[in-house]
Enzyme design. Structure first.
Site, PDB file in Angstrom:
ATOM      1  N   GLU A   1       1.300  -1.025   8.325  1.00  0.00           N
ATOM      2  CA  GLU A   1       0.507   0.108   8.803  1.00  0.00           C
ATOM      3  C   GLU A   1       0.470   0.267  10.329  1.00  0.00           C
ATOM      4  OE1 GLU A   1      -1.568   2.524   7.157  1.00  0.00           O
ATOM      5  OE2 GLU A   1      -1.847   3.208   9.204  1.00  0.00           O
TER       6      GLU A   1
ATOM      7  N   GLY B   1      -7.543  20.687  19.555  1.00  0.00           N
ATOM      8  CA  GLY B   1      -7.138  22.023  19.120  1.00  0.00           C
ATOM      9  C   GLY B   1      -7.539  23.060  20.150  1.00  0.00           C
ATOM     10  N   GLY B   2      -7.461  24.321  19.774  1.00  0.00           N
ATOM     11  CA  GLY B   2      -7.766  25.413  20.689  1.00  0.00           C
ATOM     12  C   GLY B   2      -9.258  25.530  20.991  1.00  0.00           C
TER      13      GLY B   2
ATOM     14  N   ASP C   1       0.596   3.833   6.046  1.00  0.00           N
ATOM     15  CA  ASP C   1       0.857   3.462   4.652  1.00  0.00           C
ATOM     16  C   ASP C   1       0.545   4.614   3.687  1.00  0.00           C
ATOM     17  OD1 ASP C   1       1.768   0.912   5.137  1.00  0.00           O
ATOM     18  OD2 ASP C   1      -0.176  -0.026   4.883  1.00  0.00           O
TER      19      ASP C   1
ATOM     20  N   GLN D   1       0.786  -1.242   0.000  1.00  0.00           N
ATOM     21  CA  GLN D   1       0.000   0.000   0.000  1.00  0.00           C
ATOM     22  C   GLN D   1       0.820   1.295   0.000  1.00  0.00           C
ATOM     23  OE1 GLN D   1      -3.279   2.393   2.744  1.00  0.00           O
ATOM     24  NE2 GLN D   1      -2.895   0.305   3.260  1.00  0.00           N
TER      25      GLN D   1
HETATM   26  C1  LIG Z   1       5.902  -4.660   3.421  1.00  0.00           C
HETATM   27  C2  LIG Z   1       6.966  -5.635   3.806  1.00  0.00           C
HETATM   28  C3  LIG Z   1       6.893  -5.933   5.331  1.00  0.00           C
HETATM   29  C4  LIG Z   1       6.714  -6.944   3.044  1.00  0.00           C
HETATM   30  O1  LIG Z   1       7.714  -7.883   3.359  1.00  0.00           O
HETATM   31  P1  LIG Z   1       8.008  -9.108   2.368  1.00  0.00           P
HETATM   32  O2  LIG Z   1       6.729  -9.630   1.832  1.00  0.00           O
HETATM   33  O3  LIG Z   1       8.889 -10.066   3.097  1.00  0.00           O
HETATM   34  O4  LIG Z   1       8.745  -8.421   1.133  1.00  0.00           O
HETATM   35  P2  LIG Z   1      10.205  -7.799   1.002  1.00  0.00           P
HETATM   36  O5  LIG Z   1      10.032  -6.455   0.461  1.00  0.00           O
HETATM   37  O6  LIG Z   1      11.015  -7.888   2.257  1.00  0.00           O
HETATM   38  O7  LIG Z   1      10.879  -8.762  -0.040  1.00  0.00           O
HETATM   39  C5  LIG Z   1      10.415  -8.877  -1.325  1.00  0.00           C
HETATM   40  C6  LIG Z   1      10.948 -10.159  -1.927  1.00  0.00           C
HETATM   41  O8  LIG Z   1      10.484 -10.233  -3.268  1.00  0.00           O
HETATM   42  C7  LIG Z   1      11.577 -10.330  -4.127  1.00  0.00           C
HETATM   43  N1  LIG Z   1      11.309  -9.554  -5.342  1.00  0.00           N
HETATM   44  C8  LIG Z   1      10.717  -8.342  -5.417  1.00  0.00           C
HETATM   45  N2  LIG Z   1      10.646  -7.944  -6.703  1.00  0.00           N
HETATM   46  C9  LIG Z   1      11.206  -8.924  -7.437  1.00  0.00           C
HETATM   47  C10 LIG Z   1      11.432  -9.116  -8.820  1.00  0.00           C
HETATM   48  N3  LIG Z   1      11.028  -8.199  -9.706  1.00  0.00           N
HETATM   49  N4  LIG Z   1      12.047 -10.228  -9.202  1.00  0.00           N
HETATM   50  C11 LIG Z   1      12.439 -11.188  -8.325  1.00  0.00           C
HETATM   51  N5  LIG Z   1      12.237 -11.062  -6.994  1.00  0.00           N
HETATM   52  C12 LIG Z   1      11.626  -9.952  -6.573  1.00  0.00           C
HETATM   53  C13 LIG Z   1      12.744  -9.730  -3.387  1.00  0.00           C
HETATM   54  O9  LIG Z   1      13.959 -10.174  -3.856  1.00  0.00           O
HETATM   55  C14 LIG Z   1      12.458 -10.158  -1.970  1.00  0.00           C
HETATM   56  O10 LIG Z   1      12.890 -11.480  -1.815  1.00  0.00           O
HETATM   57  P3  LIG Z   1      14.194 -11.829  -0.918  1.00  0.00           P
HETATM   58  O11 LIG Z   1      13.794 -11.557   0.500  1.00  0.00           O
HETATM   59  O12 LIG Z   1      14.417 -13.255  -1.244  1.00  0.00           O
HETATM   60  O13 LIG Z   1      15.275 -10.923  -1.351  1.00  0.00           O
HETATM   61  C15 LIG Z   1       8.369  -5.106   3.461  1.00  0.00           C
HETATM   62  O14 LIG Z   1       8.442  -4.950   2.059  1.00  0.00           O
HETATM   63  C16 LIG Z   1       8.695  -3.777   4.114  1.00  0.00           C
HETATM   64  O15 LIG Z   1       8.996  -3.696   5.314  1.00  0.00           O
HETATM   65  N6  LIG Z   1       8.675  -2.691   3.320  1.00  0.00           N
HETATM   66  C17 LIG Z   1       9.027  -1.364   3.764  1.00  0.00           C
HETATM   67  C18 LIG Z   1       7.958  -0.780   4.617  1.00  0.00           C
HETATM   68  C19 LIG Z   1       6.641  -0.699   3.898  1.00  0.00           C
HETATM   69  O16 LIG Z   1       6.516  -0.134   2.839  1.00  0.00           O
HETATM   70  N7  LIG Z   1       5.638  -1.256   4.561  1.00  0.00           N
HETATM   71  C20 LIG Z   1       4.272  -0.982   4.198  1.00  0.00           C
HETATM   72  C21 LIG Z   1       3.726  -1.843   3.187  1.00  0.00           C
HETATM   73  S1  LIG Z   1       2.121  -1.295   2.849  1.00  0.00           S
END
Ligand SMILES: CC(C)(COP(=O)(O)OP(=O)(O)OC[C@H]1O[C@@H](n2cnc3c(N)ncnc32)[C@H](O)[C@@H]1OP(=O)(O)O)[C@@H](O)C(=O)NCCC(=O)NCCS
Length: 431
Positions: A138, A244-245, A167, A16
């Protein structure tokens, strides 16, 4: 003409926080290329309401984008990524910490490949500090940014808010940063790294709570309806107090159901008119001159009684009837609107904030519209793309690849998920 026409964005965001930002930029006219893992953004399949169709979670956050699937874990996929990087003005991502670095693309490397590119990055807690390695969603951001500890009632648990401030709020912050950096890149030819941490974004939105935090070192907070005292340290949860105020609170109305409430702000300037209107009906004809409410200071002190009297008056009116009584008196007020109320509201429809769209997999559906209205370039909302819908189009139109090159890249696995390596069978231990 669209405001951001000609701006091309390599959008690696998912879930998101990032997609909110890139959708807004797309609505302002940027060409947003959603660069997806071949399995697709996880939200395509989350909370599905129709089997095999992209979920509303995905469709509502990815309008006006083009989708291409590229496997960044293959050399061929990385080749496509580098070529796209050179053709884009902005690259943005909100992966967990270190994902892009593991692909071999640190900010230093990206900048070396395209010195003018602006890079937007959302992390739960940013790239520095003790929390930098943690992932976030979030409510984690709401918990850690000060929102939850200040939402709810003092003797109840902390609450998350329905508004997605962690988010979508962070996405908004990123959009502002990207536009500023883009403007600078146009002047200097140099891009920069724009980072927004979700925790920081929530703190920014809780700014007034930190105002109160510091005021507590000097005395109590007289506008709070709950007890406060000098040096109490933490800003307490204060229910529906205005923050607020001016004094404000939610007033329960007829027929006293879950959303039969009107939020009223008893602005200083309106007290006299309000008191004259409600006083006679609650058998206090001289309410306007009652010394317990004569000044804002007195009203703060006696606000529990004031809210009781206003609630008494509200008993025989619906929220809409009460609103109709208070609006002519200039009392700022608003009915608590349910999602059903909003989906059917004439004002909302008239402002294009509940927009009907069509989608090849799901048919008719609605999206919340574009809240930023540009007079010369109003947003035209188009449906979200299906997975990889524009892969070939982008490769040909943006990168000038020919069919033979596309076929070779495909053969090399650039656009598909790598086959799953079968797990080694578990060893059966001898009995
Ligand atoms: C949201 C979140 C918790 C999700 O965690 P997650 O599902 O484990 O996803 P990640 O972003 O850590 O990892 C994505 C995976 O997809 C893989 N990936 C993403 N795009 C890719 C592509 N085009 N080709 C191949 N692999 C891909 C990555 O390599 C990664 O795998 P790895 O861990 O083996 O390297 C994490 O992305 C995060 O903390 N993001 C930052 C904060 C954020 O935006 N949070 C709010 C989300 S609404």
């Amino acid at each position: 003409m669209e405001a951001l026409k000609g701006v091309r964005i390599l959008d690696m965001t998912h879930v998101q926080a990032g997609p909110t930002c890139s959708q807004l930029l797309a609505w302002m006219g940027a060409d947003v290329i959603k660069f997806e893992n071949p399995q697709g953004d996880a939200t395509r399949g989350q909370l599905r309401d129709i089997p095999n169709a992209d979920s509303l979670y995905f469709t509502m956050l990815n309008c006006n984008k083009r989708s291409i699937t590229v496997n960044m874990k293959s050399a061929e996929g990385k080749e496509v990524f580098v070529d796209l990087l050179k053709k884009c003005d902005i690259i943005m991502e909100n992966f967990g910490p270190g994902v892009l670095d593991r692909f071999g693309f640190t900010w230093e490397k990206i900048r070396e490949l395209n010195p003018k590119i602006v890079m937007g990055s959302i992390k739960g807690f940013g790239s520095t500090g003790p929390y930098a390695e943690f992932k976030a969603y979030e409510n984690v951001a709401q918990a850690m940014g000060g929102s939850m500890s200040t939402t709810g009632v003092p003797d109840g648990p902390p609450f998350v808010t329905g508004a997605q401030i962690g988010d979508s709020g962070t996405g908004l912050h990123l959009a502002i940063g990207l536009l500023a950096a883009l403007r600078q890149a146009e002047r200097t030819g140099q891009g920069q790294y724009v980072e927004v941490a979700m925790m920081d974004g929530v703190m920014n939105l809780c700014r007034v709570k930190f105002r109160d935090h510091q005021r507590l070192t000097r005395g109590d907070l007289p506008e709070y309806s709950v007890p406060t005292y000098k040096d109490m340290g933490e800003v307490p949860r204060a229910g529906n107090d205005s923050g607020g105020g001016q004094l404000g609170n939610a007033i329960h109305c007829k027929p006293h159901g879950a959303n039969d409430w009107l939020y009223i702000v008893v602005q200083e300037a309106v007290w006299d008119a309000l008191a004259k209107r409600i006083g006679p009906e609650i058998h206090i004809p001289d309410l306007a001159t009652d010394p317990r409410f004569a000044t804002i200071g007195e009203r703060r002190k006696n606000q529990q009684l004031m809210w009781t009297l206003i609630n008494k008056f509200a008993e025989k009116y619906t929220k809409r009837e009460l609103m109709a009584i208070l609006n002519p008196l200039d009392v700022p007020c608003g009915p608590i609107m349910s999602t059903e109320d909003l989906a059917n509201d004439e004002h909302v429809r008239g402002r294009d904030m509940w927009v009907e769209l069509d989608h090849p997999q799901r048919g008719k559906w609605f999206n919340v519209g574009m809240p930023i209205k540009l007079s010369a370039s109003p947003a035209v909302i188009k449906r979200s793309p299906t997975l990889g819908e524009h892969t070939e189009e982008v490769l040909k139109q943006v990168l000038n690849y020919d069919d033979a090159r596309i076929a070779a890249l495909k053969e090399g696995g650039a656009f598909s998920a790598p086959p799953k390596t079968p797990k080694a069978p578990k060893k059966v231990l001898a009995q």
